[in-house]
Design an enzyme around this catalytic site. Structure first.
Site, PDB file in Angstrom:
ATOM      1  N   ASP A  19       0.869  -1.379   0.554  1.00 26.61           N
ATOM      2  CA  ASP A  19      -0.218   0.157  -0.088  1.00 26.61           C
ATOM      3  C   ASP A  19       0.773   1.049  -0.247  1.00 26.61           C
ATOM      4  OD1 ASP A  19      -2.790   1.525   0.319  1.00 26.61           O
ATOM      5  OD2 ASP A  19      -2.146   1.657   2.321  1.00 26.61           O
ATOM      6  N   SER A  20       0.503   2.236  -0.262  1.00 27.62           N
ATOM      7  CA  SER A  20       0.645   3.073   0.148  1.00 27.62           C
ATOM      8  C   SER A  20       1.447   4.389   1.384  1.00 27.62           C
ATOM      9  CB  SER A  20       0.565   4.722  -1.036  1.00 27.62           C
ATOM     10  OG  SER A  20      -1.394   4.999   0.243  1.00 27.62           O
TER      11      SER A  20
ATOM     12  N   TYR B 101      -0.288   7.927  -2.363  1.00 27.80           N
ATOM     13  CA  TYR B 101      -0.796   8.232  -3.996  1.00 27.80           C
ATOM     14  C   TYR B 101      -1.594   8.859  -4.788  1.00 27.80           C
ATOM     15  CZ  TYR B 101       2.789   4.557  -3.695  1.00 27.80           C
ATOM     16  OH  TYR B 101       4.655   3.709  -3.104  1.00 27.80           O
TER      17      TYR B 101
ATOM     18  N   CYS C  56      -4.348  -1.360  -2.198  1.00 30.21           N
ATOM     19  CA  CYS C  56      -4.456   0.305  -2.191  1.00 30.21           C
ATOM     20  C   CYS C  56      -5.166   0.641  -3.553  1.00 30.21           C
ATOM     21  CB  CYS C  56      -3.232   1.150  -2.668  1.00 30.21           C
ATOM     22  SG  CYS C  56      -3.117   3.141  -2.835  1.00 30.21           S
ATOM     23  N   ASN C  57      -6.365   1.732  -3.678  1.00 26.46           N
ATOM     24  CA  ASN C  57      -7.494   1.404  -4.541  1.00 26.46           C
ATOM     25  C   ASN C  57      -6.424   2.466  -5.614  1.00 26.46           C
ATOM     26  OD1 ASN C  57     -10.703   0.686  -3.160  1.00 26.46           O
ATOM     27  ND2 ASN C  57      -9.676   1.120  -1.575  1.00 26.46           N
TER      28      ASN C  57
ATOM     29  N   CYS D 266     -10.947   3.657  -0.477  1.00 27.30           N
ATOM     30  CA  CYS D 266      -9.546   4.547   0.456  1.00 27.30           C
ATOM     31  C   CYS D 266      -9.116   3.263   1.672  1.00 27.30           C
ATOM     32  CB  CYS D 266      -8.923   5.513   0.361  1.00 27.30           C
ATOM     33  SG  CYS D 266      -7.405   5.653   0.914  1.00 27.30           S
ATOM     34  N   THR D 267      -7.856   2.198   1.260  1.00 26.27           N
ATOM     35  CA  THR D 267      -7.804   1.394   2.380  1.00 26.27           C
ATOM     36  C   THR D 267      -7.821   2.397   3.518  1.00 26.27           C
ATOM     37  OG1 THR D 267      -5.922   1.204   1.613  1.00 26.27           O
ATOM     38  CG2 THR D 267      -7.320  -0.563   1.691  1.00 26.27           C
ATOM     39  N   HIS D 268      -7.057   3.316   3.644  1.00 29.48           N
ATOM     40  CA  HIS D 268      -6.813   4.311   4.874  1.00 29.48           C
ATOM     41  C   HIS D 268      -8.304   4.664   5.728  1.00 29.48           C
ATOM     42  CE1 HIS D 268      -2.918   4.816   2.587  1.00 29.48           C
ATOM     43  NE2 HIS D 268      -2.830   5.737   3.940  1.00 29.48           N
TER      44      HIS D 268
END
Length: 266
Positions: free
Chosen positions: A9-10, A41, A72-73, A182-184
């Site tokens: 992931d970013s 990103y 990460c999308n 967004c995985t965040h």
């Protein structure tokens, strides 16, 4: 098959995928890389994102992983540019989520993601291809991923940004089914629900972990251990990882190591 699952992931957001993998596949060893040095990103160009992604995939190759989850999308929107360049399968996070939404038989969906993900129309294109009648509310966020990656989970600015996005989406139409694209964002899911408790949150991390579980089972690649381990690598600060590990209740962490995989600073 006692090789690692790779997750990249970013930044820290992909740990929400790790959480779901540990829940659904507790015996699997996981190696994680978060490129916090270059996060977010979603505000970068396609060329930059691809360059950074290839560096992380090379790292996963050196680790001998059996499969990689693109947690990460933003990176997942570009999967066709790199998915066939490696001898291990690469599972993006968007397609399993789209399949889940279609199976919900809903005609209204809202998606909040980075500006890059929204601009590519990745979710929208795939959803409309399978159901041309679905109504989609898109909301791009320039700030939220960066705030979360900085560990500002309960910060007043984070709450203000989320509230603004909820108000924006509500003004566009029916806001009930909300994809945290967004995985965040699932790290602050509780903030979303505190501001709008009626929301039905759709977490792509769960759907991606489910797709990986199904693939490993089908290919007879499941680990036979009772408890897997988690190795975390990051190009940035390790301190925020301790905060996320506690918040997500991640288990059996072997270490958090600073490691720069980028060929050149971006």
């Amino acid at each position: 098959m006692n090789r690692h699952i790779g997750v990249l992931d970013s930044g820290i957001g992909g740990l929400t995928v790790v959480k779901e993998l540990q829940r659904q596949l507790p015996g699997e060893d996981i190696v994680y890389f978060g490129d916090n040095r270059n996060c977010p990103y979603g505000n970068r160009s396609e060329e930059e994102i691809l360059s950074l992604t290839m560096d992380m995939l090379e790292f996963m190759k050196s680790e001998g992983v059996k499969i990689v989850a693109i947690a990460c999308n933003t990176i997942s929107t570009l999967i066709d540019s790199y998915k066939d360049k490696y001898d291990f399968p690469i599972i993006d996070i968007i397609r399993p989520t789209v399949d889940h939404i279609i199976n919900m038989n809903t005609y209204n969906i809202a998606i909040i993601a980075t500006e890059f993900t929204i601009k590519t129309g990745a979710y929208e294109k795939q959803l409309l291809k399978k159901n041309s009648d679905i109504n989609i509310i898109n909301e791009g966020s320039k700030l939220l991923a960066g705030l979360v990656d900085a560990g500002k989970f309960d910060d007043s600015q984070t709450k203000e940004v989320i509230e603004t996005h909820i108000n924006n989406m509500s003004a566009k139409g029916d806001l009930y089914n909300l994809v945290l694209g967004c995985t965040h964002f699932p790290i602050v899911e509780d903030v979303f629900l505190s501001l709008a408790p009626e929301l039905n949150i759709i977490n792509p991390a769960f759907q991606q972990a489910k797709a990986i579980r199904q693939y490993l089972h089908k290919e007879n690649l499941l680990n036979d251990k009772e408890q897997g381990s988690l190795d975390i690598y990051t190009s940035g600060d390790t301190e925020v990882y301790s905060k996320v590990i506690e918040r997500l209740n991640l288990k059996n962490i072997k270490g958090i190591t600073t490691h720069n995989v980028n060929k050149a600073a971006i």
